[in-house]
Design a protein around this motif. Structure first.
Motif, PDB file in Angstrom:
ATOM      1  N   ILE A   1       0.839  -1.208   0.000  1.00  0.00           N
ATOM      2  CA  ILE A   1       0.000   0.000   0.000  1.00  0.00           C
ATOM      3  C   ILE A   1       0.870   1.252   0.000  1.00  0.00           C
ATOM      4  N   ARG A   2       1.885   1.293   0.855  1.00  0.00           N
ATOM      5  CA  ARG A   2       2.770   2.471   0.946  1.00  0.00           C
ATOM      6  C   ARG A   2       3.412   2.806  -0.382  1.00  0.00           C
ATOM      7  N   HIS A   3       3.832   1.773  -1.095  1.00  0.00           N
ATOM      8  CA  HIS A   3       4.572   1.991  -2.348  1.00  0.00           C
ATOM      9  C   HIS A   3       3.696   1.879  -3.585  1.00  0.00           C
TER      10      HIS A   3
ATOM     11  N   SER B   1      -4.752  -0.830  -6.433  1.00  0.00           N
ATOM     12  CA  SER B   1      -5.842  -0.560  -5.502  1.00  0.00           C
ATOM     13  C   SER B   1      -5.514  -1.031  -4.086  1.00  0.00           C
ATOM     14  N   ALA B   2      -5.593  -0.122  -3.136  1.00  0.00           N
ATOM     15  CA  ALA B   2      -5.394  -0.489  -1.730  1.00  0.00           C
ATOM     16  C   ALA B   2      -6.483  -1.466  -1.277  1.00  0.00           C
TER      17      ALA B   2
ATOM     18  N   ASP C   1      -7.982  -6.860   0.553  1.00  0.00           N
ATOM     19  CA  ASP C   1      -8.723  -8.114   0.380  1.00  0.00           C
ATOM     20  C   ASP C   1      -7.785  -9.307   0.234  1.00  0.00           C
ATOM     21  N   LEU C   2      -6.711  -9.140  -0.536  1.00  0.00           N
ATOM     22  CA  LEU C   2      -5.719 -10.212  -0.660  1.00  0.00           C
ATOM     23  C   LEU C   2      -5.144 -10.571   0.706  1.00  0.00           C
TER      24      LEU C   2
ATOM     25  N   VAL D   1      -4.329   1.917   7.513  1.00  0.00           N
ATOM     26  CA  VAL D   1      -3.022   2.197   6.885  1.00  0.00           C
ATOM     27  C   VAL D   1      -3.232   2.907   5.562  1.00  0.00           C
ATOM     28  N   SER D   2      -4.188   2.441   4.789  1.00  0.00           N
ATOM     29  CA  SER D   2      -4.487   3.057   3.496  1.00  0.00           C
ATOM     30  C   SER D   2      -4.934   4.507   3.672  1.00  0.00           C
TER      31      SER D   2
END
Length: 158
Positions: free
Chosen positions: A105-107, A112-113, A118-119, A143-144
């Motif tokens: 998510i950060r990078h 899609s966050a 979900d993963l 976090v997102s």
């Protein structure tokens, strides 16, 4: 799922490339923590022989990148966990899943966050159990939001 079950370890049954990459990279982070393995060695260990070069590179990037940023990632996770949970209280699988999800998510490695969340939640369920689903989703949601500059609403997490 047992990491020692070599028949299933490399997840050849999974056709969704992101899901397979996530599961393998999470196993690499797990191996680093539990086995005190170096990031490069852990990445090599979890990559199946039949993986194409793109998949190999992505798994390496995720395992080695998340391991390199572990202190930053852990601080982000601590800020986004509820007061009921500490990073140290989490199981190693949940911690590995959240670390990997946070790194992606950060990078913005995948578009899609929500897809990453979900993963991660599904991976946590598969390797840890149904109880991990809600926590992983809530923390990676926070976090997102934090990554996008929005406040993380800790009181909404369960």
């Amino acid at each position: 799922m047992n990491f020692e079950d070599i028949e299933n370890r490399y997840r050849s049954d999974v056709t969704d490339s992101h899901k397979r990459i996530f599961a393998l990279a999470m196993q690499g982070l797990f191996e680093i923590e539990v086995g005190q393995t170096l990031p490069h060695e852990a990445a090599i260990d979890v990559i199946p022989a039949e993986c194409n070069e793109n998949m190999r590179n992505t798994i390496r990037q995720l395992v080695e990148g998340a391991a390199q940023e572990i202190d930053t990632i852990d601080e982000i996770l601590r800020r986004n966990l509820t007061c009921k949970w500490s990073l140290e209280r989490l199981g190693t699988v949940e911690r590995s899943v959240m670390r990997l999800g946070t790194f992606i998510i950060r990078h913005r490695i995948w578009s899609s966050a929500a897809h990453v969340r979900d993963l991660a939640a599904n991976c946590a369920v598969e390797y840890s159990g149904q109880n991990a689903h809600s926590l992983v989703k809530a923390v990676l949601d926070a976090v997102s939001r934090e990554t996008q500059g929005e406040p993380a609403h800790k009181e909404q997490q369960s």
